[in-house]
Design an enzyme around this catalytic site. Structure first.
Site, PDB file in Angstrom:
ATOM      1  N   HIS A  12      -2.417  -4.825   4.727  1.00 11.36           N
ATOM      2  CA  HIS A  12      -2.851  -5.600   3.548  1.00 11.36           C
ATOM      3  C   HIS A  12      -1.608  -5.912   2.721  1.00 11.36           C
ATOM      4  O   HIS A  12      -1.064  -5.040   2.047  1.00 11.36           O
ATOM      5  CB  HIS A  12      -3.865  -4.789   2.724  1.00 11.36           C
ATOM      6  CG  HIS A  12      -4.410  -5.544   1.540  1.00 11.36           C
ATOM      7  ND1 HIS A  12      -5.757  -5.601   1.266  1.00 11.36           N
ATOM      8  CD2 HIS A  12      -3.808  -6.257   0.558  1.00 11.36           C
ATOM      9  CE1 HIS A  12      -5.953  -6.320   0.168  1.00 11.36           C
ATOM     10  NE2 HIS A  12      -4.769  -6.724  -0.288  1.00 11.36           N
ATOM     11  N   HIS A  14       0.633  -8.942   0.306  1.00  8.74           N
ATOM     12  CA  HIS A  14       0.787 -10.224  -0.385  1.00  8.74           C
ATOM     13  C   HIS A  14       2.258 -10.603  -0.358  1.00  8.74           C
ATOM     14  O   HIS A  14       3.098  -9.867  -0.893  1.00  8.74           O
ATOM     15  CB  HIS A  14       0.340 -10.122  -1.847  1.00  8.74           C
ATOM     16  CG  HIS A  14      -1.108  -9.750  -1.992  1.00  8.74           C
ATOM     17  ND1 HIS A  14      -2.108 -10.685  -2.102  1.00  8.74           N
ATOM     18  CD2 HIS A  14      -1.726  -8.541  -2.014  1.00  8.74           C
ATOM     19  CE1 HIS A  14      -3.282 -10.068  -2.206  1.00  8.74           C
ATOM     20  NE2 HIS A  14      -3.074  -8.765  -2.151  1.00  8.74           N
ATOM     21  N   LEU A  15       2.553 -11.742   0.252  1.00  8.28           N
ATOM     22  CA  LEU A  15       3.952 -12.158   0.345  1.00  8.28           C
ATOM     23  C   LEU A  15       4.278 -13.354  -0.539  1.00  8.28           C
ATOM     24  O   LEU A  15       5.448 -13.709  -0.679  1.00  8.28           O
ATOM     25  CB  LEU A  15       4.319 -12.480   1.806  1.00  8.28           C
ATOM     26  CG  LEU A  15       4.424 -11.273   2.751  1.00  8.28           C
ATOM     27  CD1 LEU A  15       4.739 -11.727   4.173  1.00  8.28           C
ATOM     28  CD2 LEU A  15       5.488 -10.285   2.269  1.00  8.28           C
ATOM     29  N   ARG A  16       3.236 -13.998  -1.110  1.00 10.91           N
ATOM     30  CA  ARG A  16       3.457 -15.159  -1.992  1.00 10.91           C
ATOM     31  C   ARG A  16       4.156 -16.306  -1.251  1.00 10.91           C
ATOM     32  O   ARG A  16       4.173 -16.340  -0.031  1.00 10.91           O
ATOM     33  CB  ARG A  16       4.253 -14.771  -3.248  1.00 10.91           C
ATOM     34  CG  ARG A  16       3.807 -13.484  -3.924  1.00 10.91           C
ATOM     35  CD  ARG A  16       2.423 -13.545  -4.479  1.00 10.91           C
ATOM     36  NE  ARG A  16       2.145 -12.415  -5.357  1.00 10.91           N
ATOM     37  CZ  ARG A  16       0.936 -11.905  -5.553  1.00 10.91           C
ATOM     38  NH1 ARG A  16      -0.114 -12.381  -4.926  1.00 10.91           N
ATOM     39  NH2 ARG A  16       0.756 -10.904  -6.381  1.00 10.91           N
ATOM     40  N   LYS A  94     -10.698 -13.271   4.778  1.00  6.55           N
ATOM     41  CA  LYS A  94     -10.632 -12.399   3.618  1.00  6.55           C
ATOM     42  C   LYS A  94     -11.568 -12.927   2.536  1.00  6.55           C
ATOM     43  O   LYS A  94     -11.392 -14.057   2.069  1.00  6.55           O
ATOM     44  CB  LYS A  94      -9.197 -12.328   3.088  1.00  6.55           C
ATOM     45  CG  LYS A  94      -9.041 -11.554   1.779  1.00  6.55           C
ATOM     46  CD  LYS A  94      -9.286 -10.064   1.934  1.00  6.55           C
ATOM     47  CE  LYS A  94      -9.374  -9.333   0.596  1.00  6.55           C
ATOM     48  NZ  LYS A  94      -8.107  -9.170  -0.090  1.00  6.55           N
ATOM     49  N   HIS A 131     -12.529  -7.794  -0.458  1.00  6.16           N
ATOM     50  CA  HIS A 131     -12.150  -7.193  -1.739  1.00  6.16           C
ATOM     51  C   HIS A 131     -13.459  -6.770  -2.396  1.00  6.16           C
ATOM     52  O   HIS A 131     -14.164  -7.606  -2.965  1.00  6.16           O
ATOM     53  CB  HIS A 131     -11.387  -8.193  -2.614  1.00  6.16           C
ATOM     54  CG  HIS A 131     -10.915  -7.586  -3.906  1.00  6.16           C
ATOM     55  ND1 HIS A 131      -9.589  -7.475  -4.244  1.00  6.16           N
ATOM     56  CD2 HIS A 131     -11.600  -7.032  -4.931  1.00  6.16           C
ATOM     57  CE1 HIS A 131      -9.471  -6.884  -5.422  1.00  6.16           C
ATOM     58  NE2 HIS A 131     -10.695  -6.601  -5.865  1.00  6.16           N
ATOM     59  N   HIS A 165      -8.410  -1.768   0.318  1.00  9.66           N
ATOM     60  CA  HIS A 165      -7.862  -0.898  -0.745  1.00  9.66           C
ATOM     61  C   HIS A 165      -8.930  -0.053  -1.434  1.00  9.66           C
ATOM     62  O   HIS A 165      -9.194  -0.236  -2.626  1.00  9.66           O
ATOM     63  CB  HIS A 165      -7.049  -1.700  -1.767  1.00  9.66           C
ATOM     64  CG  HIS A 165      -7.634  -3.040  -2.174  1.00  9.66           C
ATOM     65  ND1 HIS A 165      -8.913  -3.187  -2.619  1.00  9.66           N
ATOM     66  CD2 HIS A 165      -7.087  -4.278  -2.194  1.00  9.66           C
ATOM     67  CE1 HIS A 165      -9.127  -4.456  -2.902  1.00  9.66           C
ATOM     68  NE2 HIS A 165      -8.029  -5.134  -2.646  1.00  9.66           N
ATOM     69  N   ASP A 237      -1.105  -3.325  -0.007  1.00 11.38           N
ATOM     70  CA  ASP A 237      -1.512  -4.207  -1.114  1.00 11.38           C
ATOM     71  C   ASP A 237      -0.315  -4.487  -2.025  1.00 11.38           C
ATOM     72  O   ASP A 237      -0.472  -4.689  -3.234  1.00 11.38           O
ATOM     73  CB  ASP A 237      -2.690  -3.638  -1.914  1.00 11.38           C
ATOM     74  CG  ASP A 237      -3.348  -4.699  -2.792  1.00 11.38           C
ATOM     75  OD1 ASP A 237      -3.078  -5.891  -2.590  1.00 11.38           O
ATOM     76  OD2 ASP A 237      -4.107  -4.317  -3.699  1.00 11.38           O
ATOM     77  N   ALA A 253      -2.325  -8.350 -12.428  1.00  9.18           N
ATOM     78  CA  ALA A 253      -2.642  -7.176 -11.612  1.00  9.18           C
ATOM     79  C   ALA A 253      -1.865  -7.206 -10.306  1.00  9.18           C
ATOM     80  O   ALA A 253      -1.833  -8.225  -9.625  1.00  9.18           O
ATOM     81  CB  ALA A 253      -4.138  -7.140 -11.326  1.00  9.18           C
TER      82      ALA A 253
HETATM   83  C1  NCD Z   1      -3.402  -8.754  -5.825  1.00 12.54           C
HETATM   84  C2  NCD Z   1      -2.482  -9.945  -6.096  1.00 12.54           C
HETATM   85  O1  NCD Z   1      -1.726  -9.896  -7.075  1.00 12.54           O
HETATM   86  O2  NCD Z   1      -2.520 -10.904  -5.324  1.00 12.54           O
HETATM   87  N1  NCD Z   1      -3.449  -7.925  -6.990  1.00 12.54           N
HETATM   88  C3  NCD Z   1      -3.821  -6.626  -7.055  1.00 12.54           C
HETATM   89  O3  NCD Z   1      -3.912  -6.102  -8.172  1.00 12.54           O
HETATM   90  N2  NCD Z   1      -4.065  -5.920  -5.971  1.00 12.54           N
HETATM   91  C4  NCD Z   1      -4.746  -9.232  -5.400  1.00 12.54           C
HETATM   92  C5  NCD Z   1      -5.650  -8.152  -4.878  1.00 12.54           C
HETATM   93  O4  NCD Z   1      -5.490  -7.675  -3.760  1.00 12.54           O
HETATM   94  O5  NCD Z   1      -6.573  -7.763  -5.616  1.00 12.54           O
HETATM   95 ZN    ZN Z   2      -4.488  -7.361  -2.193  1.00 10.70          ZN
END
Ligand code: NCD
Ligand code: ZN
Length: 336
Positions: A12, A14-16, A94, A131, A165, A237, A253
């Site tokens: 899991h 996030h690479l943006r 997802k 999620h 998560h 995450d 977040a």
């Molecule tokens: C994640 C994000 O910033 O993309 N943020 C997080 O707090 N985990 C999104 C997510 O997985 O909820």
């Molecule tokens: Zn996430």
């Protein structure tokens, strides 16, 4: 002492995009053979052309380091033809409840209407990653969502479902009940509780969705992970946000844990006296549930201390400034 892991995976991640992608991707590529890439970009990854472009950008950002991006499509209503075309290029879809976290506005607003697409996922054997939070009181959101997981697991018994998560003892209990459910667990939820986030001075770097819960919840996660539950998968995450989006009024977040993921996991497993179970948590369990065989990539860890930098570019990492006991072998990290 060194430890050799066979193709570790971050299930899991996030690479943006753009500059942020180029900044953060090398940390994941240095530690992992591959990762499950989240589709919540500013414009969600909800079509095959966008998914292909994004995969190419990720591979370019990893440079010479081999790293397999296991791509996900953002859940919406898809036709059978769309899912058939995507099946070989995605590890799953997802699902985000609408507005529940960063860039999830296009998510599901009405769960009574997801059945048709979910039935297609079951038929085509495409996993559903979720999620799992309601819009209720922040500490109860995951618990309240568990009924949806149970409905999914019972209505679609051949569908593979991943509770992303998880943070609560009750989610661990649901996992025990259904063979068609697996769950990812982050590094930070194994370490922190709400007290660390908001019990003293507010810590924006620890603010994430789902929010860290109680000591009892953290203990349930630790017990299940350290005892080697076969359907618990490591998913960092790791979710970078620039400092000005964290240290401001209206903190975004997300915890950026990619640079410390494997070294800190080794430390936790060592402290729990179960280092021999780390490999299943970061690779074996995911291979089995997702039925994937990542390219061979041994990753070495050494018991050599280093201090986590205060900043990586514009981003503060989880555990910034702290000393960790394990480091990546050959990483050349400044030793303390
Ligand atoms: C994640 C994000 O910033 O993309 N943020 C997080 O707090 N985990 C999104 C997510 O997985 O909820
Ligand atoms: Zn996430």
């Amino acid at each position: 002492m060194t430890l050799l892991l066979d193709s570790p995976l971050d299930m899991h991640l996030h690479l943006r995009e753009q500059e942020m992608l180029r900044l953060v991707a090398p940390f994941s590529a240095a530690q992992f053979a591959g990762g499950v890439i989240m589709p919540n970009l500013v414009q969600p990854v909800d079509s095959l052309p966008r998914l292909r472009d994004y995969r190419a950008a990720i591979i370019a950002a990893c440079g010479p380091e081999p790293f397999t991006p296991y791509m996900t499509l953002f859940f919406r209503d898809y036709s059978r033809a769309e899912l058939l075309a995507a099946r070989d290029e995605v590890i799953g879809l997802k699902l985000y409840p609408a507005g529940i976290t960063t860039q999830s506005e296009a998510g599901v607003a009405d769960f009574d209407r997801i059945g048709t697409t979910v039935a297609l996922l079951e038929e085509l054997d495409i996993p559903l990653l979720v999620h799992g939070e309601t819009a209720g009181f922040v500490m109860d959101r995951e618990r309240e969502f568990l009924a949806v997981y149970q409905w999914l697991a019972e209505t679609f018994p051949r569908l593979r479902i991943v509770m992303e998560h998880i943070t609560t003892a009750e989610a661990v209990a649901v996992l025990e009940r259904y063979d068609n459910i697996a769950a990812t667990v982050t590094l930070h939820h194994l370490m922190i509780t709400l007290d660390d986030v908001a019990g003293g001075l507010l810590q924006p770097d620890l603010f994430c969705k789902p929010i860290a819960k109680t000591p009892r919840d953290r203990e349930a996660l630790r017990q299940a992970v350290f005892r080697g539950h076969p359907r618990l998968l490591f998913g960092s995450d790791s979710a970078p946000h620039p400092r000005d989006k964290k240290e401001c009024c209206g903190c975004a977040a997300g915890v950026f844990s990619a640079p410390v993921a494997l070294p800190m996991l080794a430390q936790l497993f060592e402290e729990a006296d179960c280092l021999e179970r780390l490999s299943a948590f970061v690779s074996g369990n995911a291979r089995q549930f997702y039925r994937i065989t990542p390219p061979q990539k041994p990753v070495g860890l050494q018991r050599a201390a280093w201090r986590v930098p205060e900043l990586y570019g514009s981003v503060r990492a989880f555990l910034a400034g702290q000393e960790l006991r394990w480091s990546l072998a050959g990483s050349g990290e400044a030793k303390v």
